[in-house]
Enzyme design. Structure first.
Site, PDB file in Angstrom:
ATOM      1  N   ILE A   1      -9.954   8.028 -19.888  1.00  0.00           N
ATOM      2  CA  ILE A   1      -9.337   6.821 -20.422  1.00  0.00           C
ATOM      3  C   ILE A   1     -10.233   5.648 -20.017  1.00  0.00           C
ATOM      4  O   ILE A   1     -10.562   5.492 -18.836  1.00  0.00           O
ATOM      5  CB  ILE A   1      -7.916   6.616 -19.855  1.00  0.00           C
TER       6      ILE A   1
ATOM      7  N   ASP B   1       0.862  -1.177   0.000  1.00  0.00           N
ATOM      8  CA  ASP B   1       0.000   0.000   0.000  1.00  0.00           C
ATOM      9  C   ASP B   1       0.898   1.226   0.000  1.00  0.00           C
ATOM     10  O   ASP B   1       1.510   1.559   1.025  1.00  0.00           O
ATOM     11  CB  ASP B   1      -0.907  -0.013   1.245  1.00  0.00           C
TER      12      ASP B   1
ATOM     13  N   TYR C   1     -11.108  14.261  -5.398  1.00  0.00           N
ATOM     14  CA  TYR C   1     -10.235  13.841  -6.496  1.00  0.00           C
ATOM     15  C   TYR C   1      -9.508  15.036  -7.115  1.00  0.00           C
ATOM     16  O   TYR C   1      -8.282  15.023  -7.299  1.00  0.00           O
ATOM     17  CB  TYR C   1     -11.070  13.129  -7.552  1.00  0.00           C
TER      18      TYR C   1
ATOM     19  N   LYS D   1      -5.378  15.885  -7.131  1.00  0.00           N
ATOM     20  CA  LYS D   1      -4.608  15.959  -8.373  1.00  0.00           C
ATOM     21  C   LYS D   1      -3.989  17.338  -8.571  1.00  0.00           C
ATOM     22  O   LYS D   1      -2.909  17.468  -9.172  1.00  0.00           O
ATOM     23  CB  LYS D   1      -5.494  15.589  -9.564  1.00  0.00           C
TER      24      LYS D   1
ATOM     25  N   SER E   1      -4.298  14.683 -13.678  1.00  0.00           N
ATOM     26  CA  SER E   1      -5.610  14.492 -14.308  1.00  0.00           C
ATOM     27  C   SER E   1      -6.072  15.826 -14.867  1.00  0.00           C
ATOM     28  O   SER E   1      -5.663  16.894 -14.386  1.00  0.00           O
ATOM     29  CB  SER E   1      -6.626  13.999 -13.273  1.00  0.00           C
TER      30      SER E   1
END
Length: 261
Positions: free
Chosen positions: A187, A62, A154, A158, A141
């Site tokens: 993607i 991890d 998120y 990023k 991203s």
């Protein structure tokens, strides 16, 4: 470099990460693909990697935990005596509005998407400094710069990656180490499959190329950034997004082209 380059790719046994692992192994690099929990997928990828580059392997851990990071990097460093390439690909993605997010949710995004990159870079950099050579490629991203509702965890994680990439490019430049990031659009992988099924018809209208990307296309960019040929590219966040949101209403160009003009 006469010796084989040694690469660590986090999240390297599924999705884009698998494509990256195979691309680097195919060109002759020794690839150590890190996985967290999917042992079945890891075993399959291990077999594919060894056919391309026999010294390649997979390792479990991890990368958001310092102890695991030190074990992974230490194991690779001891086995090969060097680490030339680090691809910080591991990450998570999901939608959650502010009111629906918990503190644990926020911590999870920041830990897996950003903290893991910090820890892996910190651990691998001494090996690169020793040989005055290194290629570090981080997963950013389009959401780092294009805000989207439901992606506060998120997107912010990023955005941190982008700033980290730029700062590291300067701090590590004196040692011959370049640091760049790839910023995928949509993607098509198992991680994005649900989102594409839910609202892909609307999203594809904003992509100039009018299609979603593939893991192999993202891997091609990463392979270049992780190569000696990219020695004068550093501090860059490069999109691999098919022209997503580069212009308003790109679908109109396809409508016009369909008229035969």
């Amino acid at each position: 470099m006469s010796e084989q380059r040694v690469a660590i790719i986090t999240g390297g046994t599924r999705g884009m990460g698998k494509s990256m692992s195979l691309a680097l192994a195919e060109r002759g690099d020794i690839v150590i693909a890190v996985y967290r929990s999917d042992g079945k997928s890891a075993a399959q990828v291990k077999g594919e990697l060894k056919k391309l580059s026999p010294k390649s392997d997979v390792i479990q851990g991890d990368v958001s935990k310092k102890a695991d990071v030190e074990r992974i990097v230490g194991t690779v460093g001891e086995r090969f005596g060097r680490i030339d390439i680090l691809v910080n690909n591991a990450g998570i993605f999901d939608f959650a509005f502010l009111e629906d997010m918990t503190e644990d949710d926020l911590d999870r995004y920041l830990s897996i998407n950003f903290k893991s990159q910090f820890l892996m870079t910190q651990a691998a950099a001494p090996y690169m400094k020793k040989h005055q050579y290194g290629r570090i490629v981080n997963a950013s991203s389009i959401s780092a710069t294009i805000a989207d509702v439901g992606l506060v965890g998120y997107g912010c994680s990023k955005a941190a990656v982008n700033m980290f990439t730029k700062i590291m490019s300067a701090e590590l430049a004196p040692y011959g180490i370049t640091v760049n990031a790839y910023a995928p659009g949509i993607i098509h992988t198992d991680m994005t499959d649900g989102m594409i099924r839910e609202r892909g018809d609307e999203q594809v209208k904003q992509i100039a190329l009018k299609r979603f990307g593939t893991g192999e296309e993202a891997a091609a960019l990463v392979a270049f950034l992780a190569s000696p040929e990219a020695g004068y590219v550093t501090g860059e966040i490069i999109g691999v997004d098919g022209g997503f949101f580069k212009v308003q209403n790109p679908y109109r160009a396809h409508e016009y082209a369909s008229t035969g003009k």
